[in-house]
Design a protein around this motif. Sequence first.
Motif, PDB file in Angstrom:
ATOM      1  N   ILE A  35       0.866  -1.175   0.000  1.00 58.29           N
ATOM      2  CA  ILE A  35       0.000   0.000   0.000  1.00 58.29           C
ATOM      3  C   ILE A  35       0.902   1.225   0.000  1.00 58.29           C
ATOM      4  O   ILE A  35       1.837   1.318   0.805  1.00 58.29           O
ATOM      5  N   TYR A  36       0.629   2.145  -0.921  1.00 63.02           N
ATOM      6  CA  TYR A  36       1.379   3.398  -1.031  1.00 63.02           C
ATOM      7  C   TYR A  36       0.444   4.557  -0.712  1.00 63.02           C
ATOM      8  O   TYR A  36      -0.694   4.583  -1.180  1.00 63.02           O
ATOM      9  N   ASP A  37       0.903   5.503   0.090  1.00 67.96           N
ATOM     10  CA  ASP A  37       0.073   6.649   0.474  1.00 67.96           C
ATOM     11  C   ASP A  37      -0.186   7.543  -0.729  1.00 67.96           C
ATOM     12  O   ASP A  37       0.365   7.314  -1.810  1.00 67.96           O
ATOM     13  N   PRO A  38      -1.039   8.573  -0.606  1.00 70.30           N
ATOM     14  CA  PRO A  38      -1.367   9.426  -1.755  1.00 70.30           C
ATOM     15  C   PRO A  38      -0.149  10.106  -2.406  1.00 70.30           C
ATOM     16  O   PRO A  38      -0.197  10.456  -3.577  1.00 70.30           O
ATOM     17  N   GLN A  39       0.942  10.281  -1.671  1.00 72.75           N
ATOM     18  CA  GLN A  39       2.151  10.889  -2.243  1.00 72.75           C
ATOM     19  C   GLN A  39       3.059   9.857  -2.902  1.00 72.75           C
ATOM     20  O   GLN A  39       4.106  10.203  -3.437  1.00 72.75           O
ATOM     21  N   GLY A  40       2.698   8.571  -2.847  1.00 72.09           N
ATOM     22  CA  GLY A  40       3.478   7.517  -3.477  1.00 72.09           C
ATOM     23  C   GLY A  40       4.515   6.883  -2.565  1.00 72.09           C
ATOM     24  O   GLY A  40       5.312   6.067  -3.010  1.00 72.09           O
ATOM     25  N   ARG A  41       4.501   7.206  -1.277  1.00 76.63           N
ATOM     26  CA  ARG A  41       5.445   6.609  -0.321  1.00 76.63           C
ATOM     27  C   ARG A  41       4.885   5.303   0.225  1.00 76.63           C
ATOM     28  O   ARG A  41       3.677   5.168   0.405  1.00 76.63           O
ATOM     29  N   TYR A  42       5.765   4.382   0.524  1.00 78.41           N
ATOM     30  CA  TYR A  42       5.374   3.105   1.112  1.00 78.41           C
ATOM     31  C   TYR A  42       4.637   3.330   2.433  1.00 78.41           C
ATOM     32  O   TYR A  42       5.054   4.134   3.265  1.00 78.41           O
ATOM     33  N   ALA A  43       3.528   2.597   2.627  1.00 77.97           N
ATOM     34  CA  ALA A  43       2.765   2.707   3.867  1.00 77.97           C
ATOM     35  C   ALA A  43       2.624   1.361   4.567  1.00 77.97           C
ATOM     36  O   ALA A  43       2.626   1.309   5.788  1.00 77.97           O
ATOM     37  N   ASP A  57      10.648  -3.036   3.528  1.00 81.82           N
ATOM     38  CA  ASP A  57       9.943  -2.639   2.303  1.00 81.82           C
ATOM     39  C   ASP A  57       9.841  -1.125   2.156  1.00 81.82           C
ATOM     40  O   ASP A  57       9.376  -0.623   1.138  1.00 81.82           O
ATOM     41  N   SER A  58      10.254  -0.377   3.162  1.00 86.56           N
ATOM     42  CA  SER A  58       9.992   1.064   3.189  1.00 86.56           C
ATOM     43  C   SER A  58      10.767   1.875   2.151  1.00 86.56           C
ATOM     44  O   SER A  58      10.450   3.037   1.942  1.00 86.56           O
TER      45      SER A  58
END
Length: 92
Positions: A35-43, A57-58
């Motif tokens: 799952i990637y947050d709205p800014q495209g960063r790993y969540a 995975d971060s």
Amino acid sequence: MTNLYTKNGRPLQVAGGKVYSRRGQYLGQISGGKIYDPQGRYAATIVNGRAVYRSTDSATLSGPSLGGGRAGSAQANAAASAIWGNEPNFPD
């Protein structure tokens, strides 16, 4: 719509590859089992129907995404899981 839970059992809503909190707030998109947050960063990483934050995975990134709000869900919490990793930093 599919349901997904965090490591500690908080319910998440999944619709069309997008992930929403129990209250309907857009949290990000699913890509390659992560799952990637709205800014495209790993969540979080999805493991056996659970969203788990794994520092290994971060370092992965995705493109930014947009998603509108959704109606809230009355889905109850599930039992916590002993899966390796931490509870993701998602709002309820």
